[in-house]
Design an enzyme around this catalytic site. Structure first.
Site, PDB file in Angstrom:
ATOM      1  N   HIS A  36     -12.214 126.636  12.562  1.00  0.00           N
ATOM      2  CA  HIS A  36     -13.079 125.880  13.460  1.00  0.00           C
ATOM      3  C   HIS A  36     -13.878 126.873  14.295  1.00  0.00           C
ATOM      4  CE1 HIS A  36     -10.979 121.685  13.487  1.00  0.00           C
ATOM      5  NE2 HIS A  36     -11.150 122.163  12.284  1.00  0.00           N
ATOM      6  N   TYR A  49     -12.372 117.411  23.129  1.00  0.00           N
ATOM      7  CA  TYR A  49     -11.607 117.297  24.375  1.00  0.00           C
ATOM      8  C   TYR A  49     -12.425 116.379  25.284  1.00  0.00           C
ATOM      9  CZ  TYR A  49      -8.610 121.257  23.075  1.00  0.00           C
ATOM     10  OH  TYR A  49      -7.692 122.087  22.461  1.00  0.00           O
ATOM     11  N   PRO A  78      -0.126 121.582  26.867  1.00  0.00           N
ATOM     12  CA  PRO A  78      -0.758 121.795  25.563  1.00  0.00           C
ATOM     13  C   PRO A  78      -2.287 121.815  25.584  1.00  0.00           C
ATOM     14  CG  PRO A  78       0.094 119.562  25.702  1.00  0.00           C
ATOM     15  CD  PRO A  78       0.528 120.266  26.944  1.00  0.00           C
ATOM     16  N   LYS A 102      -2.178 126.985  23.826  1.00  0.00           N
ATOM     17  CA  LYS A 102      -1.752 128.377  23.955  1.00  0.00           C
ATOM     18  C   LYS A 102      -0.285 128.646  23.603  1.00  0.00           C
ATOM     19  CE  LYS A 102      -5.364 130.691  24.989  1.00  0.00           C
ATOM     20  NZ  LYS A 102      -5.927 130.374  23.672  1.00  0.00           N
ATOM     21  N   TYR A 113     -10.080 130.467  24.883  1.00  0.00           N
ATOM     22  CA  TYR A 113      -9.609 129.536  23.849  1.00  0.00           C
ATOM     23  C   TYR A 113      -9.350 130.257  22.531  1.00  0.00           C
ATOM     24  CZ  TYR A 113      -9.092 125.036  21.481  1.00  0.00           C
ATOM     25  OH  TYR A 113      -8.592 123.950  20.784  1.00  0.00           O
TER      26      TYR A 113
HETATM   27  C1  PHB Z   1      -3.088 119.612  17.940  1.00  0.00           C
HETATM   28  O1  PHB Z   1      -3.880 119.523  16.971  1.00  0.00           O
HETATM   29  O2  PHB Z   1      -1.931 119.199  17.849  1.00  0.00           O
HETATM   30  C2  PHB Z   1      -3.567 120.209  19.206  1.00  0.00           C
HETATM   31  C3  PHB Z   1      -4.781 120.877  19.230  1.00  0.00           C
HETATM   32  C4  PHB Z   1      -5.253 121.412  20.412  1.00  0.00           C
HETATM   33  C5  PHB Z   1      -4.509 121.294  21.572  1.00  0.00           C
HETATM   34  C6  PHB Z   1      -3.285 120.657  21.549  1.00  0.00           C
HETATM   35  C7  PHB Z   1      -2.813 120.111  20.380  1.00  0.00           C
HETATM   36  O3  PHB Z   1      -5.006 121.783  22.732  1.00  0.00           O
END
Ligand code: PHB
Length: 398
Positions: A79, A208, A300, A304, A392
């Site tokens: 990505h 997000y 989450p 990280k 990130y």
């Molecule tokens: C996930 O795909 O499970 C996932 C991705 C990004 C995050 C948290 C969980 O910040």
């Protein structure tokens, strides 16, 4: 069966066979350093534990450049950016353009699977399904691990060092006397409701989303399985939610004038994920060294957790390799400070992403508007976008 424990001598005893413990074991074995891993769960249980899914480029390199199967490259998805969505409008952050890096969508359980397979292939000593484990004599030159294996045989591992990679609920951190460690901790008044659904992807990259109804994350797993989350009450009971109600909740958090609509399908997994930020300092007691969730946890939001665990393992491995190679304990002595530098940067980033994207029920109008100002400040500035993109995709490993 004998009641006397069988004594096993090794160089590094590793408590916890999740990705951190297995990666450490893999690196040590490659360097000719003997080690044993004990794990209380069985392979199947760990593999079925759903965790986050984003790997930093540095984590991917640790997998591909050290002789673990390259499945991350064939089965994972690169990505090059994410969307930040607020006021119903998406803003893409192009990581390649901003910082020349990418991340990989490759779930943690697949990382575990690959590491476990590599350990089995290379003859690694990994004991699953152990019980009655304890660590002792940590301040001596021969720290020990006691455990009972899956057949009921008692063992006592005599090591030079013990690595505690047994997660946030493990035994290692608790073996450090309270007066010998500082627990830095904050709780959040929310959690994540996570689902897995059999549906086509709703978007090519992660979204997000911040909304007045709370946060939502639209993530993916494959062409026909998707992962999504929405902010919820920590006391929420996932089993009482119907699919219809979950879809309505997710949709209203991503609604906007562009008419963005989530692609729905049957939901086959629902869970509430706890949310906390925690650091144990130092990450060492005597000859016990904590790495990964055993020493720190992040919410989450910044993805990280696993990446930090792998970064700890890299620092710890290099310290142990240097010790066995040169006899100098300088890097071993520096492990906690070195690892904590990255840990605190990631703590800050995860806290920042969390507070910027979530909303609180008791929030004042000032706070609600301030957050929107903060989001605008990030997406309308190349510097703001770069700050997020650099954190990130992961700061360089030292
Ligand atoms: C996930 O795909 O499970 C996932 C991705 C990004 C995050 C948290 C969980 O910040």
């Amino acid at each position: 069966m004998s009641t006397e424990p069988q004594i096993v001598r090794t160089q590094v005893g590793i408590v916890g066979g999740g990705p951190a413990g297995l990666m450490l074991s893999h690196l040590l074995s490659r360097a000719g350093i003997e080690n044993i891993v004990i794990e209380k769960r069985d392979h199947e249980t760990i593999y079925k534990t759903h965790r986050a899914g984003i790997l930093e480029a540095g984590s991917v390199r640790m997998l591909t450049e050290t002789g673990i199967d390259g499945r991350v490259l064939t089965h994972g998805h690169r990505h090059d950016g994410i969307d930040l969505r607020f006021k119903g409008v998406s803003h893409r952050l192009d990581f390649q353009d901003l910082v020349g890096e990418s991340v990989w969508l490759y779930p943690q359980n697949e990382v575990f699977f690959d590491l476990a397979a590599a350990r089995a292939r290379d003859g690694g000593d990994v004991r699953y399904s152990v019980t009655e484990s304890e660590v002792l004599d940590l301040e001596t030159a021969v720290p020990k691990i006691r455990f009972t294996d899956a057949t009921g045989q008692r063992f006592e591992v005599h090591a030079d060092f013990i690595a505690g990679t047994d997660g946030s609920q493990g035994i290692c951190k608790r073996a450090i006397p309270a007066q010998e460690r500082s627990d830095h901790f904050i709780a959040y008044p929310f959690a994540w409701f996570g689902i897995l659904t059999e549906a086509p992807p709703s978007a090519p990259e992660l979204i997000y989303a911040h909304s007045e109804h709370g946060f939502a994350l639209i993530s993916q797993r494959s062409g026909n399985v998707q992962r999504m989350y929405f902010q919820c009450d920590p006391a929420e009971d996932a089993s009482t939610w119907s699919d219809e109600r979950i879809w309505a909740e997710l949709q209203r958090r991503v609604d906007g004038p562009d008419g963005f609509t989530l692609k729905r399908g049957p939901i086959f997994e629902k869970m509430v994920l706890p949310f906390r930020s925690y650091v144990c300092e130092p990450l060492r007691f005597g000859n016990l060294f904590l790495a990964g969730d055993a020493g720190h946890t992040v919410p989450p939001t910044g993805a990280k957790g696993l990446n930090l665990a792998l970064a700890d393992v890299k620092v710890l491995f290099e310290a142990l390799e240097s010790f066995y190679g040169t006899g100098s304990s300088e890097l071993v002595d520096g492990y906690s400070d070195t690892a904590l530098e990255r840990v605190w940067k990631a703590q800050n980033f995860s806290y920042w992403m969390t507070t910027m994207l979530h909303s609180r029920e008791d929030q004042s109008t000032f706070e609600r508007q301030r957050i929107l100002g903060e989001l605008e400040g990030v997406v309308n500035s190349r510097y703001g976008q770069q700050y997020l993109a650099e954190a990130y995709t992961g700061w360089p490993h030292r």
